[in-house]
Design a protein around this motif. Sequence first.
Motif, PDB file in Angstrom:
ATOM      1  N   ASP A 116      44.789  41.808  37.138  1.00 19.90           N
ATOM      2  CA  ASP A 116      43.963  41.737  36.082  1.00 19.90           C
ATOM      3  C   ASP A 116      42.450  40.835  36.452  1.00 19.90           C
ATOM      4  OD1 ASP A 116      42.908  41.323  33.567  1.00 19.90           O
ATOM      5  OD2 ASP A 116      44.450  39.855  32.784  1.00 19.90           O
ATOM      6  N   TYR A 117      41.702  41.794  36.953  1.00 19.79           N
ATOM      7  CA  TYR A 117      40.624  41.021  37.490  1.00 19.79           C
ATOM      8  C   TYR A 117      39.486  40.689  36.478  1.00 19.79           C
ATOM      9  CZ  TYR A 117      38.776  46.123  36.829  1.00 19.79           C
ATOM     10  OH  TYR A 117      38.583  47.292  36.348  1.00 19.79           O
ATOM     11  N   ALA A 155      35.185  34.485  40.961  1.00 22.65           N
ATOM     12  CA  ALA A 155      34.199  35.647  41.222  1.00 22.65           C
ATOM     13  C   ALA A 155      32.924  35.040  42.017  1.00 22.65           C
ATOM     14  CB  ALA A 155      33.809  36.660  40.357  1.00 22.65           C
ATOM     15  N   GLN A 156      32.476  35.975  43.143  1.00 25.87           N
ATOM     16  CA  GLN A 156      31.428  35.660  44.035  1.00 25.87           C
ATOM     17  C   GLN A 156      30.253  36.519  43.595  1.00 25.87           C
ATOM     18  OE1 GLN A 156      31.365  32.730  45.751  1.00 25.87           O
ATOM     19  NE2 GLN A 156      33.417  32.449  45.031  1.00 25.87           N
ATOM     20  N   PHE A 203      40.989  53.577  42.234  1.00 27.10           N
ATOM     21  CA  PHE A 203      39.842  53.252  43.425  1.00 27.10           C
ATOM     22  C   PHE A 203      38.991  52.170  42.868  1.00 27.10           C
ATOM     23  CE2 PHE A 203      39.407  57.555  45.440  1.00 27.10           C
ATOM     24  CZ  PHE A 203      40.724  57.385  46.126  1.00 27.10           C
ATOM     25  N   LEU A 204      38.500  52.278  41.613  1.00 21.32           N
ATOM     26  CA  LEU A 204      37.648  51.063  41.191  1.00 21.32           C
ATOM     27  C   LEU A 204      38.398  49.902  40.658  1.00 21.32           C
ATOM     28  CD1 LEU A 204      35.039  50.673  39.641  1.00 21.32           C
ATOM     29  CD2 LEU A 204      35.837  51.672  37.437  1.00 21.32           C
ATOM     30  N   ASP A 205      39.528  49.910  40.051  1.00 20.56           N
ATOM     31  CA  ASP A 205      40.446  48.787  39.657  1.00 20.56           C
ATOM     32  C   ASP A 205      40.587  47.976  41.019  1.00 20.56           C
ATOM     33  OD1 ASP A 205      39.986  49.167  36.927  1.00 20.56           O
ATOM     34  OD2 ASP A 205      42.030  50.689  36.923  1.00 20.56           O
ATOM     35  N   ARG A 206      41.037  48.852  42.128  1.00 18.45           N
ATOM     36  CA  ARG A 206      41.528  48.050  43.235  1.00 18.45           C
ATOM     37  C   ARG A 206      40.352  47.385  44.005  1.00 18.45           C
ATOM     38  NH1 ARG A 206      43.903  51.316  46.738  1.00 18.45           N
ATOM     39  NH2 ARG A 206      43.281  53.281  45.750  1.00 18.45           N
ATOM     40  N   SER A 213      39.330  44.474  41.961  1.00 23.27           N
ATOM     41  CA  SER A 213      40.278  43.373  42.012  1.00 23.27           C
ATOM     42  C   SER A 213      40.253  42.766  43.335  1.00 23.27           C
ATOM     43  CB  SER A 213      41.844  44.131  42.001  1.00 23.27           C
ATOM     44  OG  SER A 213      42.190  44.398  40.681  1.00 23.27           O
ATOM     45  N   SER A 214      39.928  43.403  44.533  1.00 21.54           N
ATOM     46  CA  SER A 214      40.015  42.925  45.969  1.00 21.54           C
ATOM     47  C   SER A 214      38.470  42.217  46.193  1.00 21.54           C
ATOM     48  CB  SER A 214      40.053  44.238  47.105  1.00 21.54           C
ATOM     49  OG  SER A 214      41.342  44.748  46.698  1.00 21.54           O
ATOM     50  N   THR A 215      37.435  42.633  45.812  1.00 26.93           N
ATOM     51  CA  THR A 215      36.026  42.009  45.616  1.00 26.93           C
ATOM     52  C   THR A 215      35.982  40.770  44.981  1.00 26.93           C
ATOM     53  OG1 THR A 215      35.110  43.533  44.447  1.00 26.93           O
ATOM     54  CG2 THR A 215      35.244  43.810  46.781  1.00 26.93           C
ATOM     55  N   LEU A 216      36.421  40.970  43.612  1.00 27.33           N
ATOM     56  CA  LEU A 216      36.061  39.977  42.782  1.00 27.33           C
ATOM     57  C   LEU A 216      34.824  39.192  42.715  1.00 27.33           C
ATOM     58  CD1 LEU A 216      39.380  37.432  42.712  1.00 27.33           C
ATOM     59  CD2 LEU A 216      38.491  39.158  41.192  1.00 27.33           C
ATOM     60  N   LYS A 217      33.750  40.224  42.659  1.00 31.26           N
ATOM     61  CA  LYS A 217      32.286  40.033  42.651  1.00 31.26           C
ATOM     62  C   LYS A 217      31.748  40.031  41.163  1.00 31.26           C
ATOM     63  CE  LYS A 217      31.395  42.421  47.364  1.00 31.26           C
ATOM     64  NZ  LYS A 217      30.979  43.338  47.858  1.00 31.26           N
TER      65      LYS A 217
END
Length: 226
Positions: free
Chosen positions: A41-42, A51-52, A105-108, A111-115
């Motif tokens: 749940d980003y 988030a960066q 693709f978009l959600d993952r 979720s992984s980058t949290l930018k």
Amino acid sequence: RKHKSISKTATTTEGLEAMVDLVEQINILLEQDTRYYESQDYLSPSLQPNAQLPTAEVYQSQDAVAPSPSAIINEAWREKICEWSYQVVDHFDFSREIVSISMSFLDRYLSSTLKLVDKKLFQLTAMTCLYLAIKLYEPGSLPMQAMIELSRGYFTVEQMTIMEMDILRILSWHVHPPTSVCFARHFLQLIPAELSNTFKHDLMELTRFLSELAVIDYFFCSKENV
């Protein structure tokens, strides 16, 4: 009679073997979904403060100012881009399941980058995810330049190429997510054979419809397919 009995036994054995294979396939899909294709749940308030600001060259190449912490993704952005994606695949007569894959693709990725991203970067990411899904599942059907034209020149081939490589890197090339419709196809094979093909067809179409609604709704983003 003996030959008929042997034949019936062989048919039953084949049916059991097929059932075992089907169950194994479902278990493999479940394992893959859990191990490689989960999304978090980003948009959760607990994650957003962490988030960066994006520093990858994918954003630097846009000659734009990095987004401020207040410019964060929201559910409305995701819903609109998902609906737009369905319009694109319908226009080109692609499988609508492509959208489910591209949103995975978009959600993952997010979720992984949290930018922290602004509207422009979010659109670039979503468009690239859709292009990547089309390229994998509808090969040779839509060149990158065509996607650029769909953005009305808002992005360049260079920007999309850089983003594509960044997405593949972040996803570790796990680009074959088992979709809800994929699971449904397997489960439908468990339906008793005596049920009519019409019933099975209607059930599959209802499943498709409900799964597409789920793809659009962010609520299901971090939920398992089954």
